[in-house]
Design an enzyme around this catalytic site. Structure first.
Site, PDB file in Angstrom:
ATOM      1  N   HIS A   1      -3.021   0.939   1.942  1.00  7.83           N
ATOM      2  CA  HIS A   1      -2.173   1.350   3.063  1.00  7.83           C
ATOM      3  C   HIS A   1      -1.711   2.801   2.960  1.00  7.83           C
ATOM      4  O   HIS A   1      -1.223   3.362   3.934  1.00  7.83           O
ATOM      5  CB  HIS A   1      -0.975   0.395   3.227  1.00  7.83           C
TER       6      HIS A   1
ATOM      7  N   ASP B   1      -5.127  -4.521  -1.001  1.00 12.34           N
ATOM      8  CA  ASP B   1      -4.374  -3.280  -0.847  1.00 12.34           C
ATOM      9  C   ASP B   1      -4.708  -2.289  -1.953  1.00 12.34           C
ATOM     10  O   ASP B   1      -3.834  -1.589  -2.477  1.00 12.34           O
ATOM     11  CB  ASP B   1      -2.862  -3.560  -0.818  1.00 12.34           C
TER      12      ASP B   1
ATOM     13  N   SER C   1       4.502   4.117  -3.427  1.00 11.50           N
ATOM     14  CA  SER C   1       3.343   3.293  -3.103  1.00 11.50           C
ATOM     15  C   SER C   1       2.076   3.848  -3.744  1.00 11.50           C
ATOM     16  O   SER C   1       1.743   5.022  -3.594  1.00 11.50           O
ATOM     17  CB  SER C   1       3.158   3.259  -1.585  1.00 11.50           C
TER      18      SER C   1
END
Length: 467
Positions: A110, A140, A213
């Site tokens: 993402h 992911d 992230s």
């Protein structure tokens, strides 16, 4: 004299207790010094405009005003100042880490999703454009590569050896502050999250914020054991629940991305559900455990191996299946074409089946049709009708009866609703209205019995206890 000695001991302990307490806590300084050079800042540029509303904590609402779920997936840094200038490209920031000296980098899918350009900033301030080797949305995980010399690399550990309570540390770029360090403990392992079927997440209480992230999660040995991916939040900010992708899973995915650019997963071909207390009682189990097979898909590996609706899978390839969420990651990690042993409970007896795992197909969506048919009232407090042929074809159902109305009684207590299709009751397939009426008449009111239904195309078992 004894009192004087005791007093001196108490004074000594009081003076040095802060030092003793500090000595019991881990010192992360050497770990951070060694590992930080291999942690990178990742920025992406999207030339196309997006209508989503952004905040420093990501997107609270989508383009149609829908709310983002509490499992807050996108917590990389989204910079709204670029949204105010249509001629500028929207930008976002995340983290990553170098896993090989020839420039391979791991991050989250993402972080680089829909990016037109991916830039990597190294610890020595060099900025290089990265090539996206491959990206896998289901786990992911994304694999990038940069061309550079003298690259530092992280040491890779084994997430399978992590223990709950163990200290872990994250390095990333929250809000663009490069190489920020936060620490905490492992709160849980193999944690299943909604809509995340193929990742047994590591849960920690390490403070994670927008920009972390894709960054690494380290153990005390300085080895990467996970990729920071998600937080759970009600406010949009960190609330003490962080989730990381196990490095064992990430490396398996990255090897496939590196070799072929995409990921192949094993496929069993069953629809499963959790076994709760009532279902366990109805199937004669001593405790709730396993994955209940609500449907065996036609022409699937499970069908070829002889699995049946109502089987409860207790183990897969020697791994216990305590929760239904344990099964998909186990199956997904088996290469298509390989064999696996599946232990099931069928009609109270244990049975081991050998299945040749297939390749996971693309997901298909199903729609709901509510027909009008003559009605029949049953003892369970539901009004049922024959199942129309169009529903049989649409949902792949061979037989059953459809619920037209739910009245007060056992059906309403069990959670049945209008439109549910009853395909099996107390271990017997429902073929006709007459047969359904007979099965219901023979049910005991002393125990719960399993009922298989198909609700809007999705099969499931529920436990029903007749009056």
């Amino acid at each position: 004299m004894k009192r004087i000695k005791l007093s001196l001991i108490c004074v000594f302990v009081g003076l040095f207790s802060p030092l003793l307490s500090a000595a019991s806590l881990p010192d992360f300084t050497e770990l951070v010094e060694d590992a930080s050079p291999a942690v990178v800042n990742i920025s992406t540029v999207q030339k196309r405009e997006t209508s989503a509303l952004s905040t420093p904590f990501g997107q609270f609402h989508g383009p149609n005003g829908e709310e983002i779920p509490e499992i807050f997936r996108h917590f990389f840094r989204d910079m709204p100042q670029f949204r105010d200038r249509p001629h500028k490209a929207p930008q976002s920031l995340g983290s990553g880490f170098i896993i090989s000296r020839d420039g391979y980098i791991l991050t989250n899918h993402h972080v680089i999703k829909d990016a037109d350009q991916v830039m990597v900033r190294l610890n020595d301030r060099r900025e290089l454009e990265a090539e996206v080797i491959g990206s896998d949305e289901r786990t992911d995980v994304a694999l990038l590569r940069i061309k550079a010399d003298g690259l530092p690399v992280v040491r890779l550990g084994k997430s399978s050896e992590l223990k709950v309570g163990e200290w872990v540390l994250a390095i990333g770029s929250p809000f663009g502050f490069d190489h920020s360090v936060t620490a905490g403990i492992v709160s849980a392992t193999e944690r299943a999250l909604a809509n995340e079927n193929y990742v047994p997440f590591i849960q920690t209480d390490v403070a994670i914020n927008p920009g972390n992230s894709g960054g690494p999660l380290f153990n005390l040995e300085g080895e990467v054991v996970g990729i920071n991916s998600q937080i759970y939040t009600r406010s949009g900010g960190f609330m003490g629940l962080s989730f990381a992708i196990p490095i064992d899973v990430a490396l398996e995915v990255s090897e496939q991305l590196k070799g072929q650019g995409f990921v192949e997963r094993g496929w069993l071909g069953v629809v499963i559900q959790e076994v709760n207390r009532d279902l366990a009682e109805s199937f004669g189990l001593k405790k709730p455990a396993g994955a209940l097979v609500a449907q065996v898909m036609a022409d699937s590996p499970a069908a070829s191996a002889g699995l049946q609706d109502g089987d409860i899978i207790l183990s897969f390839n020697g791994h216990d299946v305590e929760l239904s969420s344990d099964l998909p990651p186990l199956v997904g990690r088996v290469k298509p074409g390989e064999s696996a042993e599946v232990e099931v409970v069928r009609e109270g007896r244990r049975k081991t089946l050998e299945v040749t795992i297939g390749r996971l197909p693309d997901e298909q969506q199903q729609a709901s049709i509510q027909p009008e048919q003559p009605l029949e009232t049953s003892r369970l407090g539901v009004v049922v009708a024959p199942l129309p042929d169009e529903l049989k074809e649409k949902w792949g159902i061979r037989s059953g009866v459809i619920i037209e109305r739910v009245e007060e009684g056992a059906g309403s207590r069990a959670g049945l609703i209008r439109g549910d299709v009853i395909t099996m009751l107390d271990g017997e397939r429902v073929e006709t209205l007459e047969q359904f009426t007979r099965i219901v008449a023979d049910l005991s009111s002393q125990r719960s019995v399993p009922m298989r239904i198909v609700r809007r195309g999705s099969p499931m078992f529920i436990a029903v206890k007749p009056n």
